[in-house]
Each structure stands twice: as structure tokens, then as C-alpha cells.
Design an enzyme around this catalytic site. Structure first.
Site, PDB file in Angstrom:
ATOM      1  N   HIS A  64       0.811  -1.214   0.000  1.00 19.69           N
ATOM      2  CA  HIS A  64       0.000   0.000   0.000  1.00 19.69           C
ATOM      3  C   HIS A  64       0.846   1.267   0.000  1.00 19.69           C
ATOM      4  CE1 HIS A  64      -2.931  -2.656   2.481  1.00 19.69           C
ATOM      5  NE2 HIS A  64      -3.100  -2.870   1.191  1.00 19.69           N
ATOM      6  N   LYS A  73       5.694   5.907   7.749  1.00 16.60           N
ATOM      7  CA  LYS A  73       5.173   4.976   8.750  1.00 16.60           C
ATOM      8  C   LYS A  73       6.303   4.479   9.639  1.00 16.60           C
ATOM      9  CE  LYS A  73       1.592   3.306   5.622  1.00 16.60           C
ATOM     10  NZ  LYS A  73       1.107   2.175   4.827  1.00 16.60           N
TER      11      LYS A  73
END
Length: 183
Positions: A64, A73
Site C-alpha cells: 500500500h 510509517k
């Protein structure tokens, strides 16, 4: 030092190893400190969202990324183990189209920094795994994209026993050659 930082084969993708303090009662460690994160990585710690997932063995989530509102992230595993994969989606990068993988587990307590501009995914290698990750931007489903996990051009060496369990979205991911890229 309370955190060891190790660059991967793609230097912007980092493995973070906290210093763990333990004795016969258990253990304790600092999993995140904004000031220390910025000092050690050079990356501003502007996290705006925390996510938590639980998955069974063989579940593969990803690959993703968000083409707008790209998310950095910081990923860690709270229970179990995963094989975490990061793919460089930046056309201007010398590492464009390359991937790195790392085992993250509750036992090794490693974390991985996935910068904006990368696709991210993981497969669960233990009976179950719980993952927590901080993001630098909000989830924007209208901008979310997925590269198919088994794209032969990427040749990711997933540690799988048989076929993975995929969501409908992940089973419909695009080939890397057809994906939208970052400049």
C-alpha cells in the site's frame, strides 16, 4: 544510547532497535521519543495517526501507498512476528523499484521507518500478529493505491507457506509497471 538505528539497502528505510531493560520481573523500553527520533534519523517526528492491526498466519497486507498525502510509517509488532516489505516508488530515486524486507517481532522489538514515497506491506509469519504503526499523514482512501504482492518485476522473496490470505483490494493490486509513481 536508548535506540540503535541501522540503514537498510535503501538508506532512507531504517531499522530501529530500542534498548531493552529487563530482569526477572519482565522488561521495559521506550518505543518512541520524538526528540530522539528526530536526532537519530534526521526525520521530523510529525506523526498524526496511530494504527493497530491483528492478523492471522499467512495474512498478507499490502503493498500500500497513498499517491497524494503520502504517509511515512513507523511500524512495530506488539505480538507475534511479520516479514515487513518496503518498495521504493520514487521515480527519481536510484533505488526506484527495489525492495527491502525485515523481520519485525515482539521478541526482537525492531521497528522499521518507511518514508513517504514507498509502498509498504507485510506477511504474518507467526500464528497471529498485532502491529502498531504511526503515520505522518492521515489515511485518505481516495488516494490509496496497491501494487500486487507477487509482481514478478519486483520478485519479493516472501516467506510464505502456500498462498497468502489477501483482502479483495490487495488481490486486485496493480503491477509495478502500471502503478502511479512519485517523482
Amino acid at each position: 544510547m536508548l535506540m540503535k538505528i541501522t540503514p537498510t539497502a535503501i538508506p532512507e528505510v531504517l531499522i530501529l532497535e530500542p534498548q531493552v531493560f529487563g530482569d526477572d520481573r519482565g522488561f521495559s523500553f521506550e518505543s518512541f521519543n520524538a526528540r530522539r527520533f528526530e536526532q537519530l534519523t534526521g526525520v521530523p517526528a510529525n506523526f498524526v495517526q496511530d494504527n493497530h492491526s491483528r492478523s492471522a498466519k499467512g495474512v498478507l497486507r499490502g503493498l500500500h501507498y497513498q499517491i497524494r498525502q503520502p504517509q511515512g510509517k513507523l511500524v512495530r509488532v506488539l505480538s507475534g512476528a511479520i516479514f515487513d516489505v518496503v518498495v521504493d516508488m520514487r521515480r527519481s530515486s536510484p533505488f526506484f523499484g527495489r525492495w527491502v524486507g525485515a523481520e519485525l517481532s515482539a521478541e526482537n522489538r525492531h521497528q522499521i521507518w518507511v518514508p513517504p514515497g514507498f509502498a509498504h506491506g507485510f506477511v504474518v509469519t507467526s500464528e497471529t500478529a498485532e502491529c502498531a504503526y504511526k503515520t505522518t499523514d492521515y489515511w485518505a482512501p481516495e488516494f490509496e493505491r496497491a501494487v500486487i504482492w507477487n509482481d514478478p518485476a519486483l520478485a519479493i522473496d516472501w516467506p510464505l507457506e502456500g498462498a497468502p490470505m489477501l483482502s479483495g483490494k490487495d488481490s486486485q493490486g496493480t503491477l509495478f509497471a502500471d502503478a502511479e509513481y512519485f517523482e
